[in-house]
Scaffold this active site. Structure first.
Site, PDB file in Angstrom:
ATOM      1  N   LYS A 290     -25.765 -25.397 -58.035  1.00  0.00           N
ATOM      2  CA  LYS A 290     -25.124 -25.642 -59.329  1.00  0.00           C
ATOM      3  C   LYS A 290     -23.619 -25.487 -59.279  1.00  0.00           C
ATOM      4  CE  LYS A 290     -27.594 -22.729 -61.734  1.00  0.00           C
ATOM      5  NZ  LYS A 290     -28.049 -21.998 -62.923  1.00  0.00           N
TER       6      LYS A 290
ATOM      7  N   GLY B 244     -25.590 -16.261 -49.365  1.00  0.00           N
ATOM      8  CA  GLY B 244     -26.876 -15.921 -48.758  1.00  0.00           C
ATOM      9  C   GLY B 244     -27.582 -17.117 -48.144  1.00  0.00           C
TER      10      GLY B 244
HETATM   11  P1  ADP Z   1     -25.397 -19.745 -51.326  1.00  0.00           P
HETATM   12  O1  ADP Z   1     -26.516 -18.728 -51.398  1.00  0.00           O
HETATM   13  O2  ADP Z   1     -25.052 -20.092 -49.900  1.00  0.00           O
HETATM   14  O3  ADP Z   1     -24.191 -19.322 -52.131  1.00  0.00           O
HETATM   15  P2  ADP Z   1     -26.504 -21.326 -53.460  1.00  0.00           P
HETATM   16  O4  ADP Z   1     -27.416 -20.203 -53.813  1.00  0.00           O
HETATM   17  O5  ADP Z   1     -25.413 -21.640 -54.379  1.00  0.00           O
HETATM   18  O6  ADP Z   1     -25.925 -21.114 -51.969  1.00  0.00           O
HETATM   19  O7  ADP Z   1     -27.352 -22.675 -53.305  1.00  0.00           O
HETATM   20  C1  ADP Z   1     -28.435 -22.782 -52.434  1.00  0.00           C
HETATM   21  C2  ADP Z   1     -29.518 -23.630 -53.010  1.00  0.00           C
HETATM   22  O8  ADP Z   1     -29.033 -24.897 -53.410  1.00  0.00           O
HETATM   23  C3  ADP Z   1     -30.618 -23.896 -52.014  1.00  0.00           C
HETATM   24  O9  ADP Z   1     -31.795 -23.272 -52.446  1.00  0.00           O
HETATM   25  C4  ADP Z   1     -30.763 -25.418 -52.004  1.00  0.00           C
HETATM   26  O10 ADP Z   1     -32.102 -25.852 -51.976  1.00  0.00           O
HETATM   27  C5  ADP Z   1     -30.091 -25.816 -53.309  1.00  0.00           C
HETATM   28  N1  ADP Z   1     -29.628 -27.209 -53.280  1.00  0.00           N
HETATM   29  C6  ADP Z   1     -28.777 -27.768 -52.419  1.00  0.00           C
HETATM   30  N2  ADP Z   1     -28.638 -29.077 -52.650  1.00  0.00           N
HETATM   31  C7  ADP Z   1     -29.432 -29.376 -53.698  1.00  0.00           C
HETATM   32  C8  ADP Z   1     -29.730 -30.592 -54.414  1.00  0.00           C
HETATM   33  N3  ADP Z   1     -29.178 -31.768 -54.074  1.00  0.00           N
HETATM   34  N4  ADP Z   1     -30.601 -30.515 -55.441  1.00  0.00           N
HETATM   35  C9  ADP Z   1     -31.151 -29.329 -55.775  1.00  0.00           C
HETATM   36  N5  ADP Z   1     -30.919 -28.160 -55.141  1.00  0.00           N
HETATM   37  C10 ADP Z   1     -30.062 -28.185 -54.110  1.00  0.00           C
HETATM   38 MG    MG Z   2     -27.970 -18.364 -52.974  1.00  0.00          MG
END
Ligand code: ADP
Ligand code: MG
Length: 391
Positions: A198, A348
């Site tokens: 998001k 994470g």
């Molecule tokens: P981080 O933990 O590295 O900060 P986030 O928690 O913000 O990353 O986002 C990770 C999630 O985003 C993952 O579970 C992944 O499946 C989801 N994600 C990535 N691209 C998409 C997409 N196009 N549509 C839906 N979910 C997505």
């Molecule tokens: Mg995350």
């Protein structure tokens, strides 16, 4: 670094209260499934022991919400720590009070004590001054080595520093140096790569990095909202309607710095066995959803990555948990590993993806704090860092 560290203290005969991040994952039998965080704390503990301190360790584990939860005791952590250090670790069953104080005061140079889970008390997260004072009464000097909770103003991360000299441990120091230099004093070109589900989670990060980075590569679910802002049909993709206008503003502000996907992998369902195909961003049909970046986008990102001197990456490029949609994320991980740039990974899921790709040891720095690293990238001051004494 402007903050004092454990190197700035004469430790002989002193009692150190060290806030660690021992919030490790446990299985349903209470066994530790990943001891990375415990191993990460060893350099600081070893340094204190080598310099004649008595070491009193404290941490939270899980979310006990202010009461004693048997399955969230730190006992397994003490056992693992003792194995790793090859010395006894005295585990106490409380973290404050007269008995705890007596044990701590009796500790001799070279002794190691681990207090019980701090969050068995509500006062910990409430940053209660009385609780902070009681923690401070256990030692002479406070050491913060828990980067993962440094974005929280809790008694053991911030409050206690009002009552004791307060310095950074090696782990905290390393995080601040890598993240701080990357964001505020980067070797250029500085490329930031942002993804994840998001845009609304990371608006502050995008805004801050727009002022610091030379390029911002945007993938993952958050790219959908930017694509929508440019007027593309997004089908059933995850789009945050309430952020479309903001995405428009950011694109305008970015003035060419923001690089968004030119092609994507779309699927006809949110499922690993859905039918999927690569399409240009102007060819997403109703009923399809974007789950990864496409090959032309990977090429575009690769070129920016190859030319960069500093790279910060937060957020996967697609739904990498499902193999058909992991290509973009793993391609970015490979490009970072192959680049000669200083590479920093935060978040994470991003860290998990890099580990899954087997490329963790190819990165310059992998941040141990998801939330804390994001707040750092937002340019916010972390309370657990601010509370430490300046040099
Ligand atoms: P981080 O933990 O590295 O900060 P986030 O928690 O913000 O990353 O986002 C990770 C999630 O985003 C993952 O579970 C992944 O499946 C989801 N994600 C990535 N691209 C998409 C997409 N196009 N549509 C839906 N979910 C997505
Ligand atoms: Mg995350």
């Amino acid at each position: 670094m402007q903050k004092r560290t454990i190197r700035d203290v004469a430790w002989a005969g002193k009692h150190a209260l060290v806030r660690c991040d021992f919030n490790v994952p446990l299985d349903d039998k209470g066994a530790i499934t990943d001891d990375t965080r415990i191993r990460a704390s060893l350099p600081t503990i070893q340094y204190l022991l080598d310099h004649g301190a008595a070491v009193i360790l404290c941490s939270h584990l899980g979310r006990p919400k202010g009461k004693v939860v048997e399955s969230m005791r730190l006992t397994p952590v003490a056992a693992r720590l003792s194995e790793l250090l090859n010395r006894p670790v005295l585990k106490l069953n409380d973290c404050i009070g007269p008995e705890v104080q007596a044990s701590c005061h009796a500790a001799q140079p070279g002794d190691i004590i681990l207090l019980e889970n701090l969050r068995f008390y509500n006062q910990e997260e409430a940053n209660d001054p009385d609780f902070s004072q009681k923690l401070a009464d256990l030692a002479d000097i406070y050491v913060n080595d828990a980067f993962g909770t440094a974005h929280r103003a809790h008694a053991s991360t911030a409050g206690v520093a009002s009552y004791l000299p307060a310095v950074a441990g090696f782990l905290l120091e390393k995080e601040i140096e890598f993240l701080g230099n990357a964001v505020n004093n980067p070797k250029r070109p500085f490329v930031a790569i942002l993804g994840g589900a998001k845009i609304s989670d990371k608006i502050g990060v995008i805004q801050n990095l727009l002022t610091k980075a030379d390029f911002l590569l945007i993938g993952g679910g958050m790219a959908n909202t930017f694509l929508k802002a440019k007027g593309y049909e997004m089908g059933d993709s995850l789009v945050e309607e309430s952020s479309v206008e903001l995405a428009q503003d950011l694109l305008a502000q970015g003035n060419g710095k923001l690089v968004i996907p030119v092609d994507v992998v779309v699927a006809n369902a949110f499922s690993a066995d859905a039918t999927h195909q690569v399409v240009a961003v102007d060819a997403i049909d109703p009923g399809w959803r974007v789950l990864d970046i496409g090959p032309a986008t990977i090429k575009l990102f690769d070129a920016k990555i190859a030319a960069a001197a500093t790279i910060v990456w937060n957020g996967p490029m697609g739904v990498f948990e499902m193999a058909p949609f992991a290509t973009g994320t793993f391609a970015v991980a490979k490009a970072l590993a192959a680049s000669g740039a200083l590479t920093i990974i935060g978040g994470g899921d991003s860290v998990a993806a890099v580990e899954q790709a087997g490329l963790a040891d190819k990165m310059t720095h992998i941040s141990t704090g998801g939330g804390a690293s994001l707040e750092f990238l937002e340019g916010l001051e972390l309370p657990g860092v601010a509370a430490l004494n300046d040099k």
